[in-house]
Design a protein around this motif. Structure first.
Motif, PDB file in Angstrom:
ATOM      1  N   ARG A 138       0.398  -1.321  -0.009  1.00  0.00           N
ATOM      2  CA  ARG A 138       0.347   0.070   0.166  1.00  0.00           C
ATOM      3  C   ARG A 138       0.944   1.482  -0.279  1.00  0.00           C
ATOM      4  O   ARG A 138       1.876   1.736   0.846  1.00  0.00           O
ATOM      5  N   TYR A 168      -1.314  -1.825  -8.874  1.00  0.00           N
ATOM      6  CA  TYR A 168      -2.833  -1.774  -7.244  1.00  0.00           C
ATOM      7  C   TYR A 168      -3.290  -0.218  -6.934  1.00  0.00           C
ATOM      8  O   TYR A 168      -2.195   0.514  -6.836  1.00  0.00           O
ATOM      9  N   ASP A 169      -4.091   0.050  -7.485  1.00  0.00           N
ATOM     10  CA  ASP A 169      -4.521   1.453  -6.939  1.00  0.00           C
ATOM     11  C   ASP A 169      -3.877   1.860  -7.296  1.00  0.00           C
ATOM     12  O   ASP A 169      -3.482   2.925  -6.465  1.00  0.00           O
TER      13      ASP A 169
END
Length: 266
Positions: A138, A168-169
């Motif tokens: 993240r 991702y994201d």
């Protein structure tokens, strides 16, 4: 007095984030930490600037007063030529400019604001040999660049046959997948995140660490095997006990001494 106190407070907590640009179109790189103040100092000099004229500020070519996402979140201190966002988010990065319209010319200073990067990984991940390992880093910050370091020290920045990287994201390479994970691939995985703020300014990259534990594919059978061994040992003990037991150990009182037709013998 209030504005003066605010100025000295922001100057103290944000001294490393301030930049001074003088009549230049080359943007000065400004690095800020998310949730901390962003302070831009215009620092223009001209005889017509006496500390009272208002300097106009822009973000990405739009007047800051016309941007909904900045409403109530910033301060302008004309006397000090400061633009301050008290509590920043990652969306506050971008191109900023301050401008003063003099009689004979337009004075301008430009800034490129970038948020420092942060990274997080799951502390512990457990899986069984042969399964696919999936890790997500993240990432927070401006324009992050993600690379991975495997337990054996190999740096991964592009996908290979078994080790694949995914977006991702909206962050490229933020997800890592290893197909048919092996026992020797357990250990510490590291997510390394850089951006312009770390590369140009010499700041350290953001690091996140995660421990991956890989169990043998036979691991689910261990409890069953343990129970089977226990039953086998118990059976062997009982078998040899009955086989080699001394007949004299039999309690005579426990034997039913019964004679048909005569009843129990006294």
């Amino acid at each position: 007095m209030f504005k003066l106190n605010v100025f000295f407070f922001i100057l103290f907590v944000s001294i490393a984030q301030r930049a001074k640009a003088q009549n230049t179109t080359d943007p000065a790189l400004i690095v800020f930490n998310i949730n901390r103040p962003l302070v831009l100092s215009c620092n223009l000099t001209h005889p017509e600037i006496n500390g009272t004229q208002e300097i106009t500020w822009y973000k990405n070519g739009t007047h800051v007063e016309d941007m909904e996402e900045l409403v109530g979140r910033y301060q302008l201190l004309p006397e000090s030529q400061l633009f301050i966002i008290e509590r920043t988010t990652v969306e506050d990065h971008g191109d900023y400019a301050c401008e003063f319209n003099a009689t004979t010319q337009i004075l301008q200073s430009n800034f490129l604001a970038k948020a420092m990067v942060y990274a997080r990984l799951p502390k512990n991940t457990q899986l069984i040999e042969g399964e696919n390992l999936w890790l997500v880093c993240r990432v927070f910050g401006s324009d992050p660049i993600v690379t991975w370091i495997l337990p054996d020290g190999i740096v991964i920045s592009n996908s290979t046959e078994r080790v694949q990287l995914f977006e991702y994201d909206a962050v490229p390479n933020a997800a890592l997948e290893i197909l048919n994970v092996r026992l020797d691939e357990r250990g510490n995985y590291t997510c390394v995140v850089n951006n312009q703020a770390t590369v140009v300014n010499g700041n350290l990259p953001a690091l996140a660490f995660g421990m991956v534990r890989v169990r043998s594919h036979l691991a689910p059978l261990w409890p069953v095997c343990g129970m089977a061994v226990e039953f086998f040992v118990l059976f062997v003990i009982l078998y040899f006990y009955e086989k080699y037991r001394d007949p004299d150990d039999v309690d005579d009182d426990s034997v039913c001494d019964y004679i048909p037709g005569k009843g129990k013998r006294n």
